[in-house]
Design an enzyme around this catalytic site. Structure first.
Site, short mmCIF file in Angstrom:
data_model
loop_
_atom_site.label_atom_id
_atom_site.label_comp_id
_atom_site.label_asym_id
_atom_site.label_seq_id
_atom_site.Cartn_x
_atom_site.Cartn_y
_atom_site.Cartn_z
N ASP A 174 -37.18 23.77 27.19
CA ASP A 174 -38.12 22.87 25.91
C ASP A 174 -37.16 23.53 24.51
OD1 ASP A 174 -38.77 25.33 27.77
OD2 ASP A 174 -40.93 25.03 26.81
N ASP A 205 -40.28 26.48 20.67
CA ASP A 205 -40.40 26.36 22.52
C ASP A 205 -41.75 25.16 22.87
OD1 ASP A 205 -41.58 27.98 23.02
OD2 ASP A 205 -39.91 28.85 24.52
#
Ligand code: C2E
Ligand code: CA
Ligand code: CA
Length: 658
Positions: free
Chosen positions: A311, A268
């Site tokens: 994300d 991420d």
């Protein structure tokens, strides 16, 4: 492997193929109609000419008949009557008849306009066709087409029709040669036009619905294709979407051969929330697209790149080895940490990678879980790095979950405690202030270190509630101390994120009627590294209220002079690592400590030294002119009642420490 372009290849050829079929059908259809129409025209012209010839011949014959002698013989006195002659003349002059032969009842020619009157002796041979017409009463019509040297087609009709006397008895036949070229040309021309218009018309009739149909089909195809694409790929980044990624991974894990190992990355974006909050969602989206393209461009064509939401990204590497994962991971990290520019804004972001090489017995979800644990490890390891999974991470994660659960419970039931550690005056060891330090026990009553639970509070966002609650409760305790004793409270960088810290603290001070001048707030360098406008504005706001700001743990981070200048701190707290180091290399660490103390004073700050544990320390520090000492020698962190006791009843540790 840009997924967004996966479907464009071969699209043009397939739509060409789709158009070619109806076009071919159209050409064949139009050709067939043209050919059919022309055959039909030929036939229709022939038929019309035949009919017209027959009618012409019949009417001339009938006319010839009415003007005959009525004697039962075709000729009267072996010659044409005047009436018959006038019929022939008008046929020749005004009709399209160019030859006229009259036969008697035996089929012998008795008159021709070409040869004059025939001999009646009966020398003329019998014309079988004429005889047949007389005996059967059926006309004989022949159409002959001849192409002239100049290319025009001449149409002649040879018609033999019956002649009857007034009673209706057959008395002979008349043969007429008619020139039908003009009529045939007219009909052919007329029908040719129709023949030309008809295929055009039918082509249009066919083409319009065909085009509409093809267009409709194309639209439906494009729609279906788009729906298919959306159902498989993430619309923003072009990576596989969560659903497809999960099912593809499941299939890869289920299908693999016994010896094949599958590598998994769980990734991420570091501090993505900050990127989004500071630069807006459009920028955040552009950044995610940028990261996805880095991932997609750095893997092999057989690897799967998926966006799991937000994300978070996952890559599956079928048939992988550790070296491959390491080299791809390093490449991705390097590219992701390069500056990224969008619409005039540039950031230098990074990502963290959790990596795992799944053994042959591991399922997809197990492998993903392991990579996720490794990602967590990468995050706690400072972000912008890649970590492989190792077994101990499982235990660490179990522990983390237990601590988090305990924290939620403690926050709800007010079970966090605050201990106060004295800060003393080096001259007489009198207490000048206390630092508030949070305490939490697990369900069994064993203390959990704040170095363990504070990062969890920061990650989960609990720090907002815990931080302000701690401040207020510490102030409540400090209010019972003598006025000259200050209170110091630690602030976590996460508390600056929401942006309303100044007003929150102001509210607490107002509510508790506590003077800002008695409050000190400790921040660490990590807060300042982001160098955000927001952070400095809030620090300035706090200072304006009269609160003093201390730079905590100085010497463990970048120890940047730049930050010290920029933020105008009131105090520098030298981390206890220097006194720990003093145990091993007294000269060196004494010099370092002395340098920092001098530096702090030169910059107008007070200096506190942390970790003063024994008399060797105080002995060494005696000549260094520190403003405050903090350490176990002067007092360990203690509950509020003990702290109160220390400042009211007696000076704790004063005699022994001084
Ligand atoms: P810190 O701010 O540097 O706090 C000082 C730490 O050093 C405390 O550990 C204290 O017990 C320890 N210490 C003090 N004197 C000595 C000594 O002579 N020898 C040794 N070995 N240790 C000494 P503690 O209480 O475990 O806190 C650890 C860290 O947790 C703190 O470091 C601070 O960064 C964080 N923390 C504690 N309470 C809070 C809080 O309320 N808010 C925030 N944001 N952080 C907190
Ligand atoms: Ca501190
Ligand atoms: Ca400290």
């Amino acid at each position: 492997m840009d997924a967004s372009t996966l479907f464009t290849n071969g699209e043009t050829s397939s739509s060409l193929r789709k158009c070619a079929v109806p076009l071919l059908v159209l050409v064949a259809f139009t050709g067939a109609i043209t050919l059919g129409v022309h055959l039909l025209i030929d036939w229709a012209v022939g038929e019309t000419i035949n009919k017209q010839a027959e009618m012409d011949a019949m009417s001339w014959a009938e006319e010839f008949n009415t003007r005959s002698t009525g004697s039962g013989s075709i000729l009267s006195d072996g010659a044409l009557t005047a009436g018959q002659q006038s019929v022939i003349d008008s046929a020749i002059n005004f009709g399209n008849v160019y030859a006229f032969i009259v036969y008697d009842a035996e089929g012998r020619a008795v008159y021709s306009n070409d040869y004059g009157l025939f001999d009646m002796s009966g020398n003329q041979p019998v014309n079988d066709t004429a005889l047949n017409v007389v005996t059967s009463g059926q006309s004989s019509i022949d159409v002959v087409q001849k192409e002239s040297p100049n290319g025009t087609v001449n149409v002649f009709v040879d018609a033999l029709v019956l002649i009857k006397d007034p009673s209706g008895a057959p008395i002979g036949a008349v043969q007429l040669y008619l020139d039908k070229s003009e009529a045939a040309a007219f009909y052919t021309k007329f029908l040719d036009w129709i023949g030309l218009l008809l295929p055009i018309l039918s082509a249009i009739i066919y083409l319009v619905p065909s085009i509409a149909f093809i267009m409709k089909r194309e639209q439906a195809y494009t729609r279906t294709k788009r729906v298919n694409h959306l159902s498989r790929f993430d619309a923003l980044t072009g990576a596989l979407n969560r659903h497809t990624m999960s099912s593809e991974c499941k299939a890869r894990f289920a299908d693999r051969e016994k010896s094949k190992v599958i590598g998994v990355f769980f990734m991420d974006v570091d501090k993505f929330k900050n990127i989004n909050d500071s630069n807006g969602h459009e920028f955040g989206d552009a950044y995610l697209k940028h990261i996805a393209s880095i991932l997609i461009n750095n893997v092999r064509s057989t690897d799967l790149v998926g966006r799991m939401g937000g994300d978070e990204f996952v890559i599956a590497f079928p048939d992988a080895i550790a070296e491959l994962l390491t080299s791809i991971g390093e490449r991705i990290l390097a590219e992701a940490s390069k500056p990224f520019e969008y619409k005039g804004t540039t950031i230098q972001g990074s990502i963290s990678i959790g990596s795992h090489l799944a053994g042959v017995t591991e399922s997809g979800p197990e492998a993903l879980h392991a990579a996720d644990l490794a990602l967590y490890h990468a995050k706690t390891n400072g972000r912008n790095n890649m970590q492989f999974y190792f077994r101990e991470l499982d235990t660490a994660m179990v522990r983390r979950c237990a601590v988090e659960a305990r924290m939620r419970e403690a926050l709800q039931n007010d079970e966090f405690e605050i201990h106060f550690q004295p800060l003393s005056n080096p001259a007489d060891a009198s207490i000048v202030g206390f630092e508030a330090l949070l305490r939490l026990n697990d369900a069994q009553g064993t203390p959990i270190s704040p170095t363990e639970f504070i990062p969890i509070a920061e990650e989960t966002g609990m720090i907002q509630a815990i931080g302000i609650q701690t401040l207020e409760r510490a102030i409540v305790a400090a209010k019972s101390w003598p006025d000259h004793i200050f209170l110091s409270v630690n602030l976590s960088p996460a508390q600056f994120q929401r942006g309303d810290l100044v007003s929150e603290i102001e509210d607490v001070l107002t509510r508790q009627d506590f003077p800002a001048s008695r409050l000190e707030l400790e921040v660490t360098e990590s807060l300042l590294m982001a160098d955000e406008e927001r952070v400095s504005a809030q620090l300035v706001g706090l200072k304006r209220m009269g609160i003093s700001i201390a730079m905590d743990d100085f010497g463990t981070g970048y120890s940047s002079l730049g930050y010290l200048w920029k933020y105008d701190f009131d105090k520098l707290k030298i981390d206890r690592v220097f006194l720990e180091g003093f145990e091993f290399d007294s000269t060196k660490y004494r010099e370092i400590i002395e340098t920092i103390v001098t530096l702090g004073h030169k910059m107008g700050m007070q200096v506190t030294i942390e970790g003063v544990e024994n008399h060797d320390h105080t002995e060494m520090l005696r000549e260094l002119d520190c403003d405050q000492y903090q350490g176990f020698l002067f007092g360990k962190p203690m509950p509020a009642e003990k702290a109160l006791e220390a400042v009211t009843v007696g000076q704790l540790g004063k005699t022994s420490a001084a």
